[in-house]
Design a protein around this motif. Structure first.
Motif, short mmCIF file in Angstrom:
data_model
loop_
_atom_site.label_atom_id
_atom_site.label_comp_id
_atom_site.label_asym_id
_atom_site.label_seq_id
_atom_site.Cartn_x
_atom_site.Cartn_y
_atom_site.Cartn_z
N ALA A 77 110.58 -9.74 59.02
CA ALA A 77 109.68 -9.30 60.09
C ALA A 77 109.70 -7.78 60.13
CB ALA A 77 110.12 -9.88 61.43
N ILE A 78 108.58 -7.17 59.85
CA ILE A 78 108.47 -5.71 59.93
C ILE A 78 108.14 -5.37 61.37
CG2 ILE A 78 107.44 -3.66 58.93
CD1 ILE A 78 108.92 -5.57 56.95
N VAL A 79 109.02 -4.63 62.02
CA VAL A 79 108.92 -4.40 63.47
C VAL A 79 108.67 -2.93 63.76
CG1 VAL A 79 110.02 -4.77 65.70
CG2 VAL A 79 110.60 -6.26 63.77
N LYS A 80 107.61 -2.64 64.48
CA LYS A 80 107.29 -1.29 64.93
C LYS A 80 107.55 -1.20 66.42
CE LYS A 80 105.38 2.87 65.02
NZ LYS A 80 106.01 4.04 64.37
N VAL A 81 108.44 -0.30 66.83
CA VAL A 81 108.80 -0.13 68.23
C VAL A 81 108.14 1.15 68.75
CG1 VAL A 81 110.69 0.15 69.88
CG2 VAL A 81 111.00 -1.30 67.86
N ASN A 82 107.39 1.04 69.86
CA ASN A 82 106.72 2.22 70.40
C ASN A 82 107.64 3.00 71.33
OD1 ASN A 82 106.71 0.89 72.92
ND2 ASN A 82 104.55 0.30 72.77
N ALA A 83 107.13 4.05 71.93
CA ALA A 83 107.95 4.94 72.77
C ALA A 83 108.49 4.23 74.00
CB ALA A 83 107.12 6.15 73.19
N GLN A 84 107.84 3.16 74.44
CA GLN A 84 108.31 2.40 75.61
C GLN A 84 109.31 1.31 75.24
OE1 GLN A 84 104.79 3.02 75.11
NE2 GLN A 84 105.27 4.87 76.28
N ASN A 91 108.60 -1.30 73.30
CA ASN A 91 107.93 -2.56 73.01
C ASN A 91 107.71 -2.72 71.51
OD1 ASN A 91 107.64 -3.32 75.78
ND2 ASN A 91 105.99 -1.81 75.95
N ALA A 92 107.81 -3.97 71.02
CA ALA A 92 107.78 -4.22 69.59
C ALA A 92 106.50 -4.94 69.16
CB ALA A 92 109.00 -5.05 69.19
N LYS A 152 117.94 1.02 81.42
CA LYS A 152 117.34 1.90 80.44
C LYS A 152 117.09 1.10 79.18
CE LYS A 152 117.90 6.28 77.98
NZ LYS A 152 118.79 7.46 77.75
N VAL A 153 115.83 1.02 78.74
CA VAL A 153 115.44 0.16 77.64
C VAL A 153 115.59 0.87 76.30
CG1 VAL A 153 113.54 -1.15 76.61
CG2 VAL A 153 113.84 -1.12 79.10
N ALA A 154 116.37 0.25 75.39
CA ALA A 154 116.45 0.73 74.01
C ALA A 154 115.28 0.16 73.23
CB ALA A 154 117.77 0.33 73.37
N ASP A 155 115.11 -1.15 73.27
CA ASP A 155 113.91 -1.84 72.79
C ASP A 155 113.91 -3.24 73.38
OD1 ASP A 155 115.23 -3.75 70.99
OD2 ASP A 155 115.49 -2.10 69.59
N THR A 156 112.81 -3.95 73.20
CA THR A 156 112.67 -5.28 73.82
C THR A 156 112.90 -6.42 72.83
OG1 THR A 156 110.28 -5.30 73.43
CG2 THR A 156 111.04 -4.39 75.54
N VAL A 157 113.37 -6.11 71.62
CA VAL A 157 113.60 -7.13 70.61
C VAL A 157 114.66 -8.12 71.10
CG1 VAL A 157 114.31 -7.59 68.23
CG2 VAL A 157 113.00 -5.52 68.76
N GLY A 158 114.31 -9.40 71.15
CA GLY A 158 115.26 -10.44 71.55
C GLY A 158 115.39 -10.66 73.04
N ALA A 159 114.62 -9.93 73.85
CA ALA A 159 114.76 -10.06 75.30
C ALA A 159 114.37 -11.45 75.79
CB ALA A 159 113.90 -9.00 76.00
N GLY A 160 113.20 -11.92 75.37
CA GLY A 160 112.75 -13.24 75.81
C GLY A 160 113.64 -14.35 75.28
N ASP A 161 114.16 -14.18 74.06
CA ASP A 161 115.05 -15.18 73.47
C ASP A 161 116.35 -15.28 74.26
OD1 ASP A 161 113.08 -15.07 71.46
OD2 ASP A 161 114.18 -13.48 70.44
#
Length: 307
Positions: A84-91, A93-94, A240-249
């Protein structure tokens, strides 16, 4: 035991640095992340998935072992691991793009289906492996077999770039919805499925189709939980959010773990659950997800971090 059914893959997360695009590899996949979170929280859990024998597959297996997830139901194949190629924006979000053709996860067949024992009290389905064949049909067949006896949970975890035929995938999700006890779904996935952002209307529709409990996550805004008898909203902790990867899981895992340890993860107990008991599960789930978003990649909390 909770049996988690779905993809295990590698998240190649893009990070900007030194004027170049850099990628860091993380173990991931929606259902893999939920299994990891359940194991770390102290739940007996196993993963049913097609897993590659390649170097990434070995990394995924090592991650499962370290987080106390049983490998009993894995099917090891000489095919590549999904990327999975993941692009994370400034907020934080992936966005995702997948390399999945002829992968070990995709080529999970009905002959790979496990025998279900009474020790398995609940089964979680979801993610991109519900989209293609043969894996999608394999998981649907398992749900049909188990839905009369085990608690069935689904997190659709929609990834639009992976879905070539929206109508076909929506039909599968609706068939599976009729067999569900719990639907966990994000607000973005609600919009993809219904074409509307009206979460109350969507939840009523999902309940009518068969789900007994609907939990809709809304990122940093918290979640909404619906049954035919009551509904409530719960706010998410501020972090403080680093990224949202895996949050819903992680939310899914926390929700199920709280239900399990309080004796509600059974068909009869779930049917009689009170709004206060569901609120406790939702708040615990959001607390767990908050830990995950506070650090890079899908890195769910351990039980001692939830005290």
């Amino acid at each position: 035991m909770i049996l988690c059914c779905g993809e295990a893959l590698i998240d190649m997360v893009q990070r900007d640095g030194d004027g170049a695009n850099l990628f860091r590899a993380y173990n991931g996949g929606g259902i893999y992340n939920s299994a990891m979170a359940l194991g770390r929280l102290g739940e007996k859990v196993a993963l049913f998935a097609g897993l590659s024998s390649d170097m990434f597959g070995q990394s995924l297996r090592a991650g499962l072992k370290a987080s106390h997830v049983s490998e009993k139901f894995l099917r090891i194949k000489d095919l590549h691991t999904t990327l999975a190629i993941v692009k994370v924006n400034a907020q934080g979000n992936a966005k995702y793009f997948f390399i999945d053709d002829a992968s070990a996860g995709r080529w999970l067949e009905k002959r790979d289906l496990p025998k279900l024992t009474k020790s398995i009290k609940a089964i979680l389905f979801g993610g991109i492996c519900l989209v293609p064949e043969p894996s999608g049909g394999t998981y649907e067949a398992l749900m049909r077999r188990a839905s009369k006896t085990q608690v069935i949970i689904m997190d659709p975890n929609i990834r639009p770039p992976q879905i070539k035929d929206r109508k076909k995938h929506l039909a599968r999700l609706n068939r599976m919805m009729a067999m569900l006890d719990i639907l966990k779904i994000s607000d973005e996935d609600v919009k993809w499925m219904t074409g509307s952002s009206d979460l109350h209307k969507a939840a009523k529709g999902f309940l009518k189709k068969g789900a007994k409990i609907v939990a809709i996550t809304r990122g940093g805004e918290g979640c909404m939980v619906f049954t035919k008898r009551f509904a409530f909203e719960a706010l998410a902790p501020k972090v403080k959010v680093a990224d949202t990867v895996g949050a819903g899981d992680t939310f899914t895992a926390g929700f199920l773990h709280q239900l399990s340890r309080n004796g509600h993860l059974g068909k009869t107990a779930l049917a009689a659950i009170s709004d206060e008991e569901l609120k406790a599960a939702a708040f615990y789930a959001m607390k767990a997800a908050a830990v995950t978003v506070s650090r890079p990649g899908a890195d769910p909390p351990w039980a001692n971090e939830m005290q």
